[in-house]
Motif scaffolding. Structure first.
Motif, PDB file in Angstrom:
ATOM      1  N   GLU A  29      26.764  29.643 -74.218  1.00 37.53           N
ATOM      2  CA  GLU A  29      25.669  30.632 -73.955  1.00 37.53           C
ATOM      3  C   GLU A  29      24.597  30.116 -73.250  1.00 37.53           C
ATOM      4  O   GLU A  29      23.802  30.775 -72.643  1.00 37.53           O
ATOM      5  CB  GLU A  29      25.468  31.044 -75.426  1.00 37.53           C
ATOM      6  CG  GLU A  29      24.126  32.021 -75.518  1.00 37.53           C
ATOM      7  CD  GLU A  29      24.474  33.461 -74.813  1.00 37.53           C
ATOM      8  OE1 GLU A  29      23.396  34.023 -74.532  1.00 37.53           O
ATOM      9  OE2 GLU A  29      25.741  33.625 -74.523  1.00 37.53           O
ATOM     10  N   LEU A  30      23.932  29.034 -73.463  1.00 38.58           N
ATOM     11  CA  LEU A  30      22.902  28.415 -72.867  1.00 38.58           C
ATOM     12  C   LEU A  30      23.175  28.507 -71.305  1.00 38.58           C
ATOM     13  O   LEU A  30      22.189  28.637 -70.438  1.00 38.58           O
ATOM     14  CB  LEU A  30      22.370  26.911 -73.122  1.00 38.58           C
ATOM     15  CG  LEU A  30      21.988  26.820 -74.611  1.00 38.58           C
ATOM     16  CD1 LEU A  30      21.936  25.643 -75.206  1.00 38.58           C
ATOM     17  CD2 LEU A  30      20.600  27.530 -74.907  1.00 38.58           C
ATOM     18  N   ALA A  31      24.119  27.961 -70.873  1.00 38.89           N
ATOM     19  CA  ALA A  31      24.756  28.187 -69.599  1.00 38.89           C
ATOM     20  C   ALA A  31      24.406  29.495 -68.962  1.00 38.89           C
ATOM     21  O   ALA A  31      24.243  29.662 -67.820  1.00 38.89           O
ATOM     22  CB  ALA A  31      25.750  27.281 -69.225  1.00 38.89           C
ATOM     23  N   SER A  32      25.028  30.423 -69.591  1.00 38.08           N
ATOM     24  CA  SER A  32      24.984  31.687 -69.148  1.00 38.08           C
ATOM     25  C   SER A  32      23.443  32.376 -68.988  1.00 38.08           C
ATOM     26  O   SER A  32      23.204  33.009 -68.154  1.00 38.08           O
ATOM     27  CB  SER A  32      25.673  32.635 -70.234  1.00 38.08           C
ATOM     28  OG  SER A  32      25.606  34.079 -69.955  1.00 38.08           O
ATOM     29  N   SER A  76      32.836  21.144 -83.121  1.00 35.70           N
ATOM     30  CA  SER A  76      32.931  21.184 -81.710  1.00 35.70           C
ATOM     31  C   SER A  76      33.111  22.317 -80.923  1.00 35.70           C
ATOM     32  O   SER A  76      32.349  22.600 -80.189  1.00 35.70           O
ATOM     33  CB  SER A  76      34.081  20.077 -81.550  1.00 35.70           C
ATOM     34  OG  SER A  76      34.009  18.943 -81.857  1.00 35.70           O
ATOM     35  N   CYS A  77      33.929  23.413 -81.521  1.00 32.24           N
ATOM     36  CA  CYS A  77      33.922  24.476 -81.029  1.00 32.24           C
ATOM     37  C   CYS A  77      32.486  25.383 -81.013  1.00 32.24           C
ATOM     38  O   CYS A  77      32.186  25.963 -80.152  1.00 32.24           O
ATOM     39  CB  CYS A  77      35.040  25.359 -81.830  1.00 32.24           C
ATOM     40  SG  CYS A  77      36.664  24.856 -81.578  1.00 32.24           S
ATOM     41  N   LYS A  78      31.817  25.285 -82.222  1.00 35.30           N
ATOM     42  CA  LYS A  78      30.602  25.787 -82.337  1.00 35.30           C
ATOM     43  C   LYS A  78      29.691  25.504 -81.230  1.00 35.30           C
ATOM     44  O   LYS A  78      28.937  26.034 -80.532  1.00 35.30           O
ATOM     45  CB  LYS A  78      29.778  25.638 -83.680  1.00 35.30           C
ATOM     46  CG  LYS A  78      28.707  26.446 -83.825  1.00 35.30           C
ATOM     47  CD  LYS A  78      28.236  26.309 -85.211  1.00 35.30           C
ATOM     48  CE  LYS A  78      26.871  26.899 -85.465  1.00 35.30           C
ATOM     49  NZ  LYS A  78      25.892  26.543 -84.900  1.00 35.30           N
ATOM     50  N   ARG A 114      21.240  17.747 -74.789  1.00 35.40           N
ATOM     51  CA  ARG A 114      21.305  17.405 -76.214  1.00 35.40           C
ATOM     52  C   ARG A 114      22.424  17.694 -77.080  1.00 35.40           C
ATOM     53  O   ARG A 114      23.209  17.185 -77.540  1.00 35.40           O
ATOM     54  CB  ARG A 114      20.228  17.990 -77.080  1.00 35.40           C
ATOM     55  CG  ARG A 114      19.718  17.356 -78.355  1.00 35.40           C
ATOM     56  CD  ARG A 114      18.576  18.146 -79.200  1.00 35.40           C
ATOM     57  NE  ARG A 114      18.880  19.613 -79.302  1.00 35.40           N
ATOM     58  CZ  ARG A 114      19.836  19.896 -80.244  1.00 35.40           C
ATOM     59  NH1 ARG A 114      20.395  19.029 -81.081  1.00 35.40           N
ATOM     60  NH2 ARG A 114      19.866  21.209 -80.687  1.00 35.40           N
ATOM     61  N   LYS A 115      22.777  19.200 -76.671  1.00 38.52           N
ATOM     62  CA  LYS A 115      24.295  19.412 -77.497  1.00 38.52           C
ATOM     63  C   LYS A 115      25.270  18.758 -77.156  1.00 38.52           C
ATOM     64  O   LYS A 115      26.196  18.364 -77.739  1.00 38.52           O
ATOM     65  CB  LYS A 115      24.296  21.109 -77.396  1.00 38.52           C
ATOM     66  CG  LYS A 115      23.340  21.782 -78.030  1.00 38.52           C
ATOM     67  CD  LYS A 115      23.473  23.136 -78.151  1.00 38.52           C
ATOM     68  CE  LYS A 115      22.493  23.986 -79.009  1.00 38.52           C
ATOM     69  NZ  LYS A 115      22.600  23.675 -80.408  1.00 38.52           N
ATOM     70  N   GLN A 116      25.384  18.644 -75.655  1.00 40.22           N
ATOM     71  CA  GLN A 116      26.432  17.805 -75.428  1.00 40.22           C
ATOM     72  C   GLN A 116      26.703  16.550 -75.676  1.00 40.22           C
ATOM     73  O   GLN A 116      27.666  15.815 -75.849  1.00 40.22           O
ATOM     74  CB  GLN A 116      26.395  17.773 -73.515  1.00 40.22           C
ATOM     75  CG  GLN A 116      26.842  18.905 -73.016  1.00 40.22           C
ATOM     76  CD  GLN A 116      26.834  18.876 -71.284  1.00 40.22           C
ATOM     77  OE1 GLN A 116      25.688  18.234 -70.899  1.00 40.22           O
ATOM     78  NE2 GLN A 116      27.591  19.827 -70.712  1.00 40.22           N
ATOM     79  N   ASN A 117      25.526  15.690 -75.798  1.00 41.16           N
ATOM     80  CA  ASN A 117      25.457  14.427 -76.481  1.00 41.16           C
ATOM     81  C   ASN A 117      25.968  14.482 -78.202  1.00 41.16           C
ATOM     82  O   ASN A 117      26.677  13.677 -78.430  1.00 41.16           O
ATOM     83  CB  ASN A 117      24.165  13.830 -76.517  1.00 41.16           C
ATOM     84  CG  ASN A 117      23.650  13.313 -75.268  1.00 41.16           C
ATOM     85  OD1 ASN A 117      24.520  13.004 -74.229  1.00 41.16           O
ATOM     86  ND2 ASN A 117      22.207  13.117 -74.796  1.00 41.16           N
ATOM     87  N   LEU A 132      29.950  12.872 -79.807  1.00 34.75           N
ATOM     88  CA  LEU A 132      29.868  12.074 -81.046  1.00 34.75           C
ATOM     89  C   LEU A 132      30.656  13.019 -82.087  1.00 34.75           C
ATOM     90  O   LEU A 132      30.856  12.472 -83.219  1.00 34.75           O
ATOM     91  CB  LEU A 132      28.798  11.595 -81.512  1.00 34.75           C
ATOM     92  CG  LEU A 132      27.778  10.748 -80.571  1.00 34.75           C
ATOM     93  CD1 LEU A 132      26.504  10.539 -80.997  1.00 34.75           C
ATOM     94  CD2 LEU A 132      28.411   9.469 -80.303  1.00 34.75           C
ATOM     95  N   GLU A 133      30.850  14.216 -81.959  1.00 38.64           N
ATOM     96  CA  GLU A 133      31.329  15.108 -82.977  1.00 38.64           C
ATOM     97  C   GLU A 133      32.871  14.783 -83.350  1.00 38.64           C
ATOM     98  O   GLU A 133      33.553  15.024 -82.146  1.00 38.64           O
ATOM     99  CB  GLU A 133      31.102  16.667 -82.592  1.00 38.64           C
ATOM    100  CG  GLU A 133      31.412  17.445 -83.754  1.00 38.64           C
ATOM    101  CD  GLU A 133      30.662  17.223 -84.988  1.00 38.64           C
ATOM    102  OE1 GLU A 133      31.323  17.174 -86.086  1.00 38.64           O
ATOM    103  OE2 GLU A 133      29.547  17.414 -84.955  1.00 38.64           O
TER     104      GLU A 133
END
Length: 105
Positions: free
Chosen positions: A80-83, A71-73, A57-60, A64-65
């Motif tokens: 962090e989610l991947a970690s 984008s950095c945020k 969801r965040k990548q999608n 578009l950002e």
């Protein structure tokens, strides 16, 4: 079992909290700990799937950002989610090995 597990708010699961070497626990306590852990461990793949959905969801959103600071945020949040996913897999595999080793001894 609260004496042997602690809730990790980052991972959102209970993890083992052993205060002495494994072999110093009685067989009954070891079996109880392993039984409880297997229940918790069984939910780890579902937790990972939730996090993967959130990453997607965040990548999608990132695709578009147009605002660079936002984008950095988003990149930081995805990282962090991947970690967290990585840490969950480590817990899933590490204790699987311990469980198998204890059953065979």
């Amino acid at each position: 079992m609260n004496d042997y597990f602690i809730y990790d708010s980052r991972l959102k699961i209970k993890i083992p909290k052993l205060t002495k070497p494994w072999e110093l626990y009685s067989g009954y306590i070891q079996n109880s700990i392993l039984t409880e852990w297997e229940k918790i461990r069984g939910g780890i793949p579902d937790r990972i799937a939730e996090l993967e959905h959130e990453i997607n969801r965040k990548q999608n959103e990132l695709n578009l950002e147009e605002d660079f600071p936002h984008s950095c945020k988003l990149n930081e949040e995805i990282s962090e989610l991947a970690s967290i996913i990585n840490d969950l897999w480590i817990w899933f595999r590490t204790t699987q090995y311990i469980s198998i080793e204890k059953v065979h001894n």
